[in-house]
Design a protein around this motif. Structure first.
Motif, PDB file in Angstrom:
ATOM      1  N   UNK A 136       0.914  -1.328  -0.179  1.00 38.14           N
ATOM      2  CA  UNK A 136       0.077   0.192  -0.395  1.00 38.14           C
ATOM      3  C   UNK A 136       0.955   1.447  -0.058  1.00 38.14           C
ATOM      4  N   UNK A 137       0.028   2.264  -0.513  1.00 36.29           N
ATOM      5  CA  UNK A 137       1.698   3.262  -0.378  1.00 36.29           C
ATOM      6  C   UNK A 137       1.291   4.183   1.062  1.00 36.29           C
ATOM      7  N   UNK A 138       0.473   3.566   1.829  1.00 33.94           N
ATOM      8  CA  UNK A 138       1.335   3.937   3.485  1.00 33.94           C
ATOM      9  C   UNK A 138      -0.114   5.141   3.883  1.00 33.94           C
ATOM     10  N   UNK A 139       0.707   5.296   5.000  1.00 33.99           N
ATOM     11  CA  UNK A 139      -0.453   5.988   6.358  1.00 33.99           C
ATOM     12  C   UNK A 139       0.272   8.136   5.715  1.00 33.99           C
ATOM     13  N   UNK A 140       1.066   7.805   4.748  1.00 35.42           N
ATOM     14  CA  UNK A 140       2.714   9.693   4.634  1.00 35.42           C
ATOM     15  C   UNK A 140       1.956   9.557   3.385  1.00 35.42           C
TER      16      UNK A 140
ATOM     17  N   UNK B 245      -3.369  10.001   8.579  1.00 34.72           N
ATOM     18  CA  UNK B 245      -4.434   8.769   9.462  1.00 34.72           C
ATOM     19  C   UNK B 245      -4.496  10.071  10.836  1.00 34.72           C
ATOM     20  N   UNK B 246      -3.377  10.449  11.225  1.00 36.03           N
ATOM     21  CA  UNK B 246      -3.479  11.556  13.083  1.00 36.03           C
ATOM     22  C   UNK B 246      -4.243  12.836  12.259  1.00 36.03           C
ATOM     23  N   UNK B 247      -3.600  13.461  11.088  1.00 34.51           N
ATOM     24  CA  UNK B 247      -3.628  14.710  11.049  1.00 34.51           C
ATOM     25  C   UNK B 247      -5.016  14.651   9.361  1.00 34.51           C
ATOM     26  N   UNK B 248      -5.831  14.801   9.918  1.00 35.75           N
ATOM     27  CA  UNK B 248      -7.171  14.987   8.596  1.00 35.75           C
ATOM     28  C   UNK B 248      -7.658  16.550   8.225  1.00 35.75           C
ATOM     29  N   UNK B 249      -7.316  17.276   9.463  1.00 44.12           N
ATOM     30  CA  UNK B 249      -7.415  18.878   8.423  1.00 44.12           C
ATOM     31  C   UNK B 249      -6.226  19.264   8.075  1.00 44.12           C
ATOM     32  N   UNK B 250      -5.809  20.328   7.511  1.00 44.08           N
ATOM     33  CA  UNK B 250      -5.464  20.795   6.616  1.00 44.08           C
ATOM     34  C   UNK B 250      -4.773  21.180   7.293  1.00 44.08           C
ATOM     35  N   UNK B 251      -3.058  21.932   6.805  1.00 42.86           N
ATOM     36  CA  UNK B 251      -1.914  21.948   7.837  1.00 42.86           C
ATOM     37  C   UNK B 251      -1.684  23.330   7.584  1.00 42.86           C
TER      38      UNK B 251
ATOM     39  N   UNK C  80       8.568  35.729   7.507  1.00 49.18           N
ATOM     40  CA  UNK C  80       8.109  34.495   8.174  1.00 49.18           C
ATOM     41  C   UNK C  80       6.818  34.609   8.373  1.00 49.18           C
ATOM     42  N   UNK C  81       5.847  34.307   7.286  1.00 49.01           N
ATOM     43  CA  UNK C  81       4.184  33.871   7.306  1.00 49.01           C
ATOM     44  C   UNK C  81       3.537  32.840   7.470  1.00 49.01           C
ATOM     45  N   UNK C  82       2.039  32.993   7.752  1.00 48.39           N
ATOM     46  CA  UNK C  82       1.870  31.340   7.575  1.00 48.39           C
ATOM     47  C   UNK C  82       1.148  30.867   5.915  1.00 48.39           C
ATOM     48  N   UNK C  83       1.531  29.281   5.405  1.00 46.69           N
ATOM     49  CA  UNK C  83       1.756  28.966   4.888  1.00 46.69           C
ATOM     50  C   UNK C  83       0.523  27.656   5.186  1.00 46.69           C
ATOM     51  N   UNK C  84      -0.493  27.820   4.185  1.00 53.60           N
ATOM     52  CA  UNK C  84      -1.445  26.691   4.822  1.00 53.60           C
ATOM     53  C   UNK C  84      -1.131  25.591   3.297  1.00 53.60           C
ATOM     54  N   UNK C  85      -1.673  24.589   3.663  1.00 52.62           N
ATOM     55  CA  UNK C  85      -2.018  23.422   2.196  1.00 52.62           C
ATOM     56  C   UNK C  85      -2.395  23.413   1.360  1.00 52.62           C
ATOM     57  N   UNK C  86      -2.459  22.980   0.492  1.00 57.16           N
ATOM     58  CA  UNK C  86      -3.545  22.931  -0.837  1.00 57.16           C
ATOM     59  C   UNK C  86      -3.972  21.620  -1.416  1.00 57.16           C
TER      60      UNK C  86
END
Length: 66
Positions: free
Chosen positions: A4-8, A41-47, A59-65
């Motif tokens: 499998x690809x795994x969780x990461x 599995x551990x972080x289901x929301x956007x980082x 230094x600024x905020x970076x959000x997941x696409x």
């Protein structure tokens, strides 16, 4: 047989400060992106992380696409 690809998974983080130009409220020509991995599995929301953006030079905020 392959495993499998795994969780990461590989994610892309984009700078929120240089993505939108405040005066015109439009997208700028350049924005900086980082790539990273997260455990889905551990972080289901956007980082969201605070990292250095060489385009903004702060230094600024970076959000997941998506």
């Amino acid at each position: 047989m392959a495993k499998n690809k795994g969780a990461r998974i590989v994610i892309t983080l984009e700078c929120t400060q240089c993505r939108i130009v405040p005066a015109t409220n439009k997208r700028s020509l350049g924005c900086f992106r980082y790539t990273s991995t997260k455990n889905r599995r551990n972080t289901t929301s956007r980082l969201e992380m605070k990292k250095f953006c060489p385009h903004c030079n702060t230094h600024s905020l970076f959000k997941e696409l998506k």
